[in-house]
Scaffold this motif. Structure first.
Motif, PDB file in Angstrom:
ATOM      1  N   GLY A  52      38.711  58.550  61.366  1.00 17.84           N
ATOM      2  CA  GLY A  52      38.034  57.352  60.871  1.00 17.84           C
ATOM      3  C   GLY A  52      38.137  57.234  59.365  1.00 17.84           C
ATOM      4  O   GLY A  52      38.345  56.135  58.825  1.00 17.84           O
ATOM      5  N   LEU A  53      37.984  58.355  58.652  1.00 23.02           N
ATOM      6  CA  LEU A  53      38.118  58.329  57.198  1.00 23.02           C
ATOM      7  C   LEU A  53      39.528  57.915  56.800  1.00 23.02           C
ATOM      8  O   LEU A  53      39.701  57.079  55.907  1.00 23.02           O
ATOM      9  N   SER A  54      40.530  58.453  57.467  1.00 24.69           N
ATOM     10  CA  SER A  54      41.915  58.097  57.140  1.00 24.69           C
ATOM     11  C   SER A  54      42.187  56.620  57.413  1.00 24.69           C
ATOM     12  O   SER A  54      42.847  55.950  56.611  1.00 24.69           O
ATOM     13  N   VAL A  55      41.689  56.112  58.514  1.00 28.23           N
ATOM     14  CA  VAL A  55      41.877  54.690  58.840  1.00 28.23           C
ATOM     15  C   VAL A  55      41.206  53.822  57.782  1.00 28.23           C
ATOM     16  O   VAL A  55      41.787  52.852  57.283  1.00 28.23           O
ATOM     17  N   TYR A  56      39.981  54.189  57.406  1.00 31.81           N
ATOM     18  CA  TYR A  56      39.264  53.432  56.373  1.00 31.81           C
ATOM     19  C   TYR A  56      40.035  53.451  55.052  1.00 31.81           C
ATOM     20  O   TYR A  56      40.225  52.420  54.405  1.00 31.81           O
ATOM     21  N   LEU A  57      40.508  54.650  54.668  1.00 26.22           N
ATOM     22  CA  LEU A  57      41.202  54.772  53.379  1.00 26.22           C
ATOM     23  C   LEU A  57      42.535  54.014  53.387  1.00 26.22           C
ATOM     24  O   LEU A  57      42.933  53.454  52.365  1.00 26.22           O
ATOM     25  N   CYS A  58      43.209  53.980  54.520  1.00 23.16           N
ATOM     26  CA  CYS A  58      44.456  53.199  54.610  1.00 23.16           C
ATOM     27  C   CYS A  58      44.165  51.707  54.428  1.00 23.16           C
ATOM     28  O   CYS A  58      44.936  50.998  53.764  1.00 23.16           O
ATOM     29  N   ALA A  59      43.067  51.239  54.990  1.00 24.52           N
ATOM     30  CA  ALA A  59      42.688  49.835  54.806  1.00 24.52           C
ATOM     31  C   ALA A  59      42.360  49.558  53.345  1.00 24.52           C
ATOM     32  O   ALA A  59      42.758  48.520  52.788  1.00 24.52           O
ATOM     33  N   VAL A  60      41.660  50.483  52.718  1.00 23.87           N
ATOM     34  CA  VAL A  60      41.330  50.332  51.302  1.00 23.87           C
ATOM     35  C   VAL A  60      42.611  50.336  50.451  1.00 23.87           C
ATOM     36  O   VAL A  60      42.752  49.536  49.526  1.00 23.87           O
ATOM     37  N   LEU A  61      43.532  51.241  50.788  1.00 24.30           N
ATOM     38  CA  LEU A  61      44.804  51.301  50.060  1.00 24.30           C
ATOM     39  C   LEU A  61      45.533  49.960  50.166  1.00 24.30           C
ATOM     40  O   LEU A  61      46.061  49.455  49.165  1.00 24.30           O
ATOM     41  N   HIS A  62      45.546  49.388  51.347  1.00 31.17           N
ATOM     42  CA  HIS A  62      46.207  48.100  51.560  1.00 31.17           C
ATOM     43  C   HIS A  62      45.611  47.034  50.633  1.00 31.17           C
ATOM     44  O   HIS A  62      46.346  46.282  49.967  1.00 31.17           O
ATOM     45  N   GLU A  63      44.295  46.974  50.560  1.00 35.83           N
ATOM     46  CA  GLU A  63      43.639  45.986  49.705  1.00 35.83           C
ATOM     47  C   GLU A  63      43.888  46.282  48.230  1.00 35.83           C
ATOM     48  O   GLU A  63      44.120  45.371  47.433  1.00 35.83           O
ATOM     49  N   ALA A  64      43.834  47.558  47.869  1.00 35.49           N
ATOM     50  CA  ALA A  64      44.021  47.933  46.465  1.00 35.49           C
ATOM     51  C   ALA A  64      45.440  47.618  45.993  1.00 35.49           C
ATOM     52  O   ALA A  64      45.635  47.115  44.884  1.00 35.49           O
ATOM     53  N   VAL A  65      46.426  47.908  46.824  1.00 32.07           N
ATOM     54  CA  VAL A  65      47.817  47.613  46.455  1.00 32.07           C
ATOM     55  C   VAL A  65      47.976  46.116  46.203  1.00 32.07           C
ATOM     56  O   VAL A  65      48.584  45.709  45.207  1.00 32.07           O
ATOM     57  N   ALA A  66      47.414  45.295  47.090  1.00 37.88           N
ATOM     58  CA  ALA A  66      47.519  43.844  46.907  1.00 37.88           C
ATOM     59  C   ALA A  66      46.891  43.420  45.585  1.00 37.88           C
ATOM     60  O   ALA A  66      47.484  42.641  44.823  1.00 37.88           O
ATOM     61  N   ASP A  67      45.705  43.937  45.296  1.00 45.22           N
ATOM     62  CA  ASP A  67      45.021  43.571  44.053  1.00 45.22           C
ATOM     63  C   ASP A  67      45.791  44.054  42.827  1.00 45.22           C
ATOM     64  O   ASP A  67      46.007  43.298  41.871  1.00 45.22           O
ATOM     65  N   LEU A  68      46.190  45.314  42.842  1.00 46.61           N
ATOM     66  CA  LEU A  68      46.789  45.911  41.639  1.00 46.61           C
ATOM     67  C   LEU A  68      48.170  45.328  41.348  1.00 46.61           C
ATOM     68  O   LEU A  68      48.525  45.132  40.180  1.00 46.61           O
ATOM     69  N   TYR A  69      48.930  45.018  42.380  1.00 44.25           N
ATOM     70  CA  TYR A  69      50.241  44.413  42.137  1.00 44.25           C
ATOM     71  C   TYR A  69      50.118  42.938  41.773  1.00 44.25           C
ATOM     72  O   TYR A  69      50.968  42.407  41.063  1.00 44.25           O
ATOM     73  N   ARG A  70      49.050  42.284  42.222  1.00 45.89           N
ATOM     74  CA  ARG A  70      48.819  40.904  41.800  1.00 45.89           C
ATOM     75  C   ARG A  70      48.456  40.880  40.313  1.00 45.89           C
ATOM     76  O   ARG A  70      48.879  39.991  39.581  1.00 45.89           O
ATOM     77  N   LEU A  71      47.705  41.869  39.868  1.00 40.81           N
ATOM     78  CA  LEU A  71      47.320  41.939  38.456  1.00 40.81           C
ATOM     79  C   LEU A  71      48.514  42.278  37.570  1.00 40.81           C
ATOM     80  O   LEU A  71      48.583  41.849  36.423  1.00 40.81           O
ATOM     81  N   ASN A  72      49.419  43.086  38.089  1.00 34.43           N
ATOM     82  CA  ASN A  72      50.531  43.576  37.275  1.00 34.43           C
ATOM     83  C   ASN A  72      51.815  43.576  38.113  1.00 34.43           C
ATOM     84  O   ASN A  72      52.319  44.630  38.486  1.00 34.43           O
ATOM     85  N   PRO A  73      52.366  42.382  38.391  1.00 33.64           N
ATOM     86  CA  PRO A  73      53.462  42.292  39.357  1.00 33.64           C
ATOM     87  C   PRO A  73      54.779  42.900  38.892  1.00 33.64           C
ATOM     88  O   PRO A  73      55.607  43.270  39.722  1.00 33.64           O
ATOM     89  N   HIS A  74      54.989  43.026  37.598  1.00 35.72           N
ATOM     90  CA  HIS A  74      56.281  43.493  37.110  1.00 35.72           C
ATOM     91  C   HIS A  74      56.298  44.973  36.759  1.00 35.72           C
ATOM     92  O   HIS A  74      57.354  45.558  36.589  1.00 35.72           O
ATOM     93  N   ASP A  75      55.156  45.563  36.599  1.00 39.03           N
ATOM     94  CA  ASP A  75      55.092  46.978  36.247  1.00 39.03           C
ATOM     95  C   ASP A  75      53.883  47.596  36.946  1.00 39.03           C
ATOM     96  O   ASP A  75      53.007  48.176  36.312  1.00 39.03           O
ATOM     97  N   GLY A  76      53.860  47.441  38.263  1.00 40.67           N
ATOM     98  CA  GLY A  76      52.719  47.912  39.033  1.00 40.67           C
ATOM     99  C   GLY A  76      52.671  49.419  39.127  1.00 40.67           C
ATOM    100  O   GLY A  76      53.588  50.117  38.705  1.00 40.67           O
ATOM    101  N   PRO A  77      51.578  49.920  39.681  1.00 43.58           N
ATOM    102  CA  PRO A  77      51.417  51.372  39.808  1.00 43.58           C
ATOM    103  C   PRO A  77      52.417  51.978  40.794  1.00 43.58           C
ATOM    104  O   PRO A  77      52.938  51.302  41.668  1.00 43.58           O
ATOM    105  N   ASP A  78      52.682  53.253  40.613  1.00 39.12           N
ATOM    106  CA  ASP A  78      53.612  53.987  41.471  1.00 39.12           C
ATOM    107  C   ASP A  78      53.041  54.087  42.891  1.00 39.12           C
ATOM    108  O   ASP A  78      51.902  54.557  43.067  1.00 39.12           O
ATOM    109  N   PRO A  79      53.798  53.662  43.911  1.00 38.87           N
ATOM    110  CA  PRO A  79      53.269  53.703  45.279  1.00 38.87           C
ATOM    111  C   PRO A  79      52.831  55.103  45.722  1.00 38.87           C
ATOM    112  O   PRO A  79      51.804  55.251  46.391  1.00 38.87           O
TER     113      PRO A  79
END
Ligand SMILES: [Zn+2]
Length: 96
Positions: A52-79
């Motif tokens: 359950g923790l892993s499933v929750y964290l994967c969902a959070v990762l999905h949302e965070a990636v969308a937010d962080l790459y939207r904020l910085n689309p050309h030099d986003g964080p390392d996957p």
């Protein structure tokens, strides 16, 4: 408008270390979320549900990636760094 004294905020008990979106910094300590306190809280909440923790964290990762790459689309964080930050720390061998 009344302002909260930072010293009062620091001593407020049980203030949850939740993420400030879309930056994904902790609302309390300003560390990259999940901060140390958030990780401890999640480990406690999911002590008997590692999947359950892993499933929750994967969902959070999905949302965070969308937010962080939207904020910085050309030099986003390392996957790989994002995976380690949001999911990798909770692998079962790290829970012991
Ligand atoms: Zn925090």
């Amino acid at each position: 408008m009344p302002r909260t004294n930072p010293d009062d905020r620091a001593t407020t008990p049980r203030r949850p270390h939740l993420p400030l979106r879309p930056l994904w910094l902790c609302r309390v300590c300003a560390a990259p979320w999940p901060c140390a306190v958030a990780r401890l809280t999640l480990r406690r909440e999911y002590a008997h549900d590692c999947v359950g923790l892993s499933v929750y964290l994967c969902a959070v990762l999905h949302e965070a990636v969308a937010d962080l790459y939207r904020l910085n689309p050309h030099d986003g964080p390392d996957p790989a760094a994002l995976f380690t930050r949001f999911v990798g720390w909770a692998r079962p061998q790290n829970l012991r």
